[in-house]
Design a protein around this motif. Structure first.
Motif: not given
Length: 231
Positions: A168-192
């Motif tokens: 999951f490390t790279m998945s989280i990394f890419v999610s944080e880059l993709a949704f850098i201005h949207n903390l809600t989407l980052i948290n949803i992505a991390k939960m998924a």
């Protein structure tokens, strides 16, 4: 894709350093670890200034490092691997995971509008990765691009493909880059991502356990012993 601003001057400098590294490898056959580490630091610096994420520098640096030896010794890549793998496994990856896995659990997140996001992540990791690994391993072996080791069965590769969904490390990394201005989407992505990791763990454990049980019933010898499967 994920860069906000690109500075082409620094990007050209980075590209020039990469070309220099490749020439040093292929033409001058330089095998010094110090040379590639210092050049790698310069490459990292200019890639970072270019606006492209600095982690890309590690990927393109690996392209230029000699993967075979010119002097009948271990290759530069093999020596670097022996040097860096323990550091990476024991410190870098755990620190990265510790720093980036944090999830803010709130009850007011609207999941209805983000269904394509979390379903895409869950299916991509727990289903897409096993399918992709099996498909490309099979096609690579079929088309003679790669060769499956004789002591490794297709079932073993399938088990590894299931386990791959746990990463999951790279998945989280890419999610944080993709949704850098949207903390809600980052948290949803991390939960998924964590949900898909849990699914992959369960699927791996159940599948491997069933396989061991069936092998014991049939009293057949296999290349995958219970010890290695459980590990």
């Amino acid at each position: 894709v994920y860069s906000l601003d690109i500075n082409f001057t620094y990007l050209i400098i980075s590209f020039s350093i990469l070309i220099t590294l490749i020439i040093a490898n292929k033409l001058f056959k330089i095998e010094s670890i110090i040379y590639y580490l210092i050049s790698g630091l310069c490459l990292w610096y200019f890639v970072n200034l270019s606006g492209v994420h600095s982690t890309i520098s590690g990927i393109i640096l690996a392209i230029a490092i000699p993967s075979k030896s010119y002097t009948c010794r271990k290759s530069t890549l093999d020596r670097l691997q022996c040097l860096l793998v323990p550091i990476n496994s024991l410190f870098i990856i755990p620190l990265f995971a510790f720093a980036n896995t944090g999830i803010e659990l709130t009850y007011n997140i609207d999941l209805s509008s983000a269904k394509p996001l979390y379903m895409g992540i869950i299916l991509g990791l727990s289903v897409g990765k096993p399918l992709g690994i099996m498909l490309f391993c099979y096609l690579g072996n079929l088309l003679k691009f790669t060769e499956k080791p004789k002591n490794i069965s297709w079932m073993a590769i399938f088990f590894v493909s299931l386990i791959a969904g746990i990463g999951f490390t790279m998945s989280i990394f890419v999610s944080e880059l993709a949704f850098i201005h949207n903390l809600t989407l980052i948290n949803i992505a991390k939960m998924a991502i964590l949900i898909s990791a849990s699914i992959s763990i369960a699927a791996s454990f159940i599948t491997i356990s069933i396989y061991i049980y069936v092998c014991k019933l049939k009293n057949k010898t296999t290349n995958l012993t219970s010890k290695y499967l459980i590990s």
